[in-house]
Design a protein around this motif. Structure first.
Motif, PDB file in Angstrom:
ATOM      1  N   ARG A  49      -6.163  -2.246   0.401  1.00  0.00           N
ATOM      2  CA  ARG A  49      -6.844  -1.550  -0.710  1.00  0.00           C
ATOM      3  C   ARG A  49      -8.233  -1.524  -0.293  1.00  0.00           C
ATOM      4  O   ARG A  49      -9.176  -0.303  -0.160  1.00  0.00           O
ATOM      5  CB  ARG A  49      -6.679  -1.809  -1.848  1.00  0.00           C
TER       6      ARG A  49
ATOM      7  N   ARG B 294      -2.313  -6.693  -0.395  1.00  0.00           N
ATOM      8  CA  ARG B 294      -2.377  -5.484  -1.103  1.00  0.00           C
ATOM      9  C   ARG B 294      -4.077  -5.344  -1.328  1.00  0.00           C
ATOM     10  O   ARG B 294      -4.434  -4.083  -1.061  1.00  0.00           O
ATOM     11  CB  ARG B 294      -1.766  -5.488  -2.386  1.00  0.00           C
TER      12      ARG B 294
ATOM     13  N   LEU C 144      -2.087  -2.540   8.481  1.00  0.00           N
ATOM     14  CA  LEU C 144      -2.613  -1.327   9.023  1.00  0.00           C
ATOM     15  C   LEU C 144      -2.749  -1.371  10.503  1.00  0.00           C
ATOM     16  O   LEU C 144      -2.822  -0.490  11.175  1.00  0.00           O
ATOM     17  CB  LEU C 144      -4.071  -1.142   8.381  1.00  0.00           C
TER      18      LEU C 144
ATOM     19  N   HIS D 220      -9.575   8.250   4.161  1.00  0.00           N
ATOM     20  CA  HIS D 220      -9.623   7.127   2.965  1.00  0.00           C
ATOM     21  C   HIS D 220      -9.225   7.452   1.782  1.00  0.00           C
ATOM     22  O   HIS D 220      -9.387   8.535   1.189  1.00  0.00           O
ATOM     23  CB  HIS D 220     -11.318   6.743   3.152  1.00  0.00           C
ATOM     24  N   GLN D 221      -8.881   6.494   1.198  1.00  0.00           N
ATOM     25  CA  GLN D 221      -8.101   6.659  -0.129  1.00  0.00           C
ATOM     26  C   GLN D 221      -7.937   5.149  -1.011  1.00  0.00           C
ATOM     27  O   GLN D 221      -8.058   4.300  -0.435  1.00  0.00           O
ATOM     28  CB  GLN D 221      -6.670   7.257  -0.272  1.00  0.00           C
ATOM     29  N   ASP D 222      -7.516   5.247  -2.112  1.00  0.00           N
ATOM     30  CA  ASP D 222      -7.155   4.227  -2.942  1.00  0.00           C
ATOM     31  C   ASP D 222      -5.840   3.898  -2.410  1.00  0.00           C
ATOM     32  O   ASP D 222      -4.739   4.642  -3.011  1.00  0.00           O
ATOM     33  CB  ASP D 222      -7.264   4.295  -4.279  1.00  0.00           C
ATOM     34  N   SER D 223      -5.332   3.027  -1.891  1.00  0.00           N
ATOM     35  CA  SER D 223      -4.010   2.743  -1.278  1.00  0.00           C
ATOM     36  C   SER D 223      -3.095   2.101  -2.428  1.00  0.00           C
ATOM     37  O   SER D 223      -1.956   1.935  -2.133  1.00  0.00           O
ATOM     38  CB  SER D 223      -3.800   1.858  -0.170  1.00  0.00           C
ATOM     39  N   TRP D 224      -3.760   1.809  -3.638  1.00  0.00           N
ATOM     40  CA  TRP D 224      -3.120   1.266  -4.881  1.00  0.00           C
ATOM     41  C   TRP D 224      -3.294   2.032  -6.074  1.00  0.00           C
ATOM     42  O   TRP D 224      -3.541   1.656  -7.080  1.00  0.00           O
ATOM     43  CB  TRP D 224      -3.101  -0.107  -5.202  1.00  0.00           C
TER      44      TRP D 224
ATOM     45  N   GLY E 204       0.790  -1.209   0.028  1.00  0.00           N
ATOM     46  CA  GLY E 204       0.013  -0.089   0.120  1.00  0.00           C
ATOM     47  C   GLY E 204       0.828   1.210   0.009  1.00  0.00           C
ATOM     48  O   GLY E 204       1.952   1.290   0.653  1.00  0.00           O
TER      49      GLY E 204
ATOM     50  N   MET F 281      -8.705   0.516   3.131  1.00  0.00           N
ATOM     51  CA  MET F 281      -8.568   2.144   3.307  1.00  0.00           C
ATOM     52  C   MET F 281      -9.649   2.891   2.176  1.00  0.00           C
ATOM     53  O   MET F 281      -9.756   4.048   2.348  1.00  0.00           O
ATOM     54  CB  MET F 281      -7.086   2.379   2.645  1.00  0.00           C
TER      55      MET F 281
ATOM     56  N   ARG G 204       4.871   3.716   2.796  1.00  0.00           N
ATOM     57  CA  ARG G 204       4.914   2.755   1.929  1.00  0.00           C
ATOM     58  C   ARG G 204       4.914   1.408   2.898  1.00  0.00           C
ATOM     59  O   ARG G 204       6.037   1.424   3.691  1.00  0.00           O
ATOM     60  CB  ARG G 204       6.262   2.858   0.954  1.00  0.00           C
TER      61      ARG G 204
ATOM     62  N   LEU H  73       0.086   5.197   0.824  1.00  0.00           N
ATOM     63  CA  LEU H  73      -0.633   6.222   1.345  1.00  0.00           C
ATOM     64  C   LEU H  73      -0.201   7.571   1.389  1.00  0.00           C
ATOM     65  O   LEU H  73       1.219   7.773   1.569  1.00  0.00           O
ATOM     66  CB  LEU H  73      -1.105   5.653   2.865  1.00  0.00           C
TER      67      LEU H  73
END
Length: 359
Positions: free
Chosen positions: A247, A243, A197, A296-300, A54, A250, A86, A56
């Motif tokens: 994903r 992963r 996490l 919150h976000q797209d970790s990939w 991930g 997050m 990372r 971030l």
């Protein structure tokens, strides 16, 4: 109250006569790993912690009103910095996640002003940590011996590695149940396959902390993260299970971690040169100096993965002079990390940029 922190002087380090030879050996062994993976896959990756789970983007906020012993280096000035995180595992090849290894966390804190270490480009402060409290080898030459053995297994017999990892996890759990912890078993594939996490991460090695000496830690504190602490991921038939899990998580949660500092208070009980000795927290407590927050976000996210995983490098020597890495393991990390990044840059024909560097 714990004793007063030990003040930094150059004399806290003991430089061995053969360190240059060890560093040469590390470069050569990393070349074996780098070349094998690059030739087999057509793409060069890091020589250690090659596989990211991930990437971030968030903020690190340095607290105001810290006491003088904690208001040191980049933490002397309250304020907010952009940060990249990372999350990874420690192998130098891209392995299926059923081979469970220690988790890693690399931080790149942007726009950190102050005198920099020689050769430290840009304006970032880097921290590299793992989810364990002690390093597997007391000295760089001992680590080199282990690395040479691991280098021979690079990109070979994944099925055997998966099977061995399953056995080693069982052995490690049995030892842990009777109070025995083995960083060696973990590094060989016996680490619990935990959700990154929820983990607490440690620098393992000491650093200058302005006028003092310290180790660092990042610990989850928000309920959404602490609920994941110790949670194991079933990676059966899912080579990128970690992963995928990060994903998914997050996408719906925000995360908050504390950045903590452990000041050295006794050089005998908290040595600089031997990272296999745990600095006991009842003798040298961790203290919060900053908070990391990630929405919150797209970790990939592909663009962020390209920018951070492919076009940046992480090194403890990309740092302020006030946070100079200390001890023989840290001294041995400088040239090989740079060597690894230069190999990736050449093989992939993708320049590696340090944020804030003059191009």
């Amino acid at each position: 109250m714990p004793p007063a922190p030990v003040r930094y002087t150059p004399e806290v380090e003991e430089i061995a006569a053969d360190e240059d030879r060890t560093i040469k050996g590390l470069n050569e062994t990393f070349d074996t790993i780098l070349t094998t993976v690059a030739d087999n896959s057509g793409h060069a990756v890091r020589s250690v912690h090659a596989k990211a789970h991930g990437i971030l983007e968030g903020t690190l906020t340095v607290e105001a009103g810290l006491p003088p012993e904690l208001a040191q280096g980049m933490f002397a000035t309250p304020g907010e910095h952009k940060v990249y995180m990372r999350m990874s595992t420690n192998a130098g090849d891209i392995l299926p996640d059923a081979i469970s290894l220690p988790r890693g966390l690399a931080l790149k804190v942007l726009d950190v002003l102050g005198e920099r270490l020689p050769g430290a480009e840009g304006t970032t402060q880097n921290f590299i940590m793992v989810n364990g409290k002690v390093f597997q080898a007391p000295t760089a030459d001992k680590f080199l011996g282990s690395l040479k053995l691991l280098a021979k297994t690079t990109d070979r017999a994944e099925g055997l590695k998966v099977g061995a990892s399953t056995v080693l996890r069982g052995v490690n759990k049995a030892l842990t149940a009777v109070g025995i912890k083995s960083p060696t078993l973990g590094s060989l594939g016996g680490a619990p396959n935990v959700d990154p996490l929820g983990e607490t991460y440690y620098s393992l090695t000491p650093f200058r902390y302005g006028d003092f000496i310290a180790k660092f830690s990042v610990a989850p504190v928000s309920p959404a993260l602490t609920a994941l602490t110790g949670t194991e991921i079933d990676a059966s038939g899912r080579p990128d299970a970690i992963r995928e899990t990060v994903r998914s998580e997050m996408a719906g949660i925000a995360g908050e971690w504390e950045f903590r500092v452990q000041l050295c208070r006794d050089l005998e009980r908290q040595p600089v040169e031997d990272p296999t000795v745990e600095w006991r927290e009842d003798e040298a407590p961790f203290q919060r100096v900053a908070t990391i927050r990630v929405q919150h976000q797209d970790s990939w996210d592909p663009a962020r993965v390209q920018a951070v995983d492919e076009e940046m490098r992480f090194s403890v020597w990309t740092a302020l002079a006030a946070h100079r890495p200390l001890g023989n393991i840290n001294r041995a990390r400088n040239a090989p990390y740079k060597h690894s990044a230069e190999f990736r840059e050449r093989f992939n024909r993708c320049p590696i940029h340090e944020p804030g560097a003059v191009r």
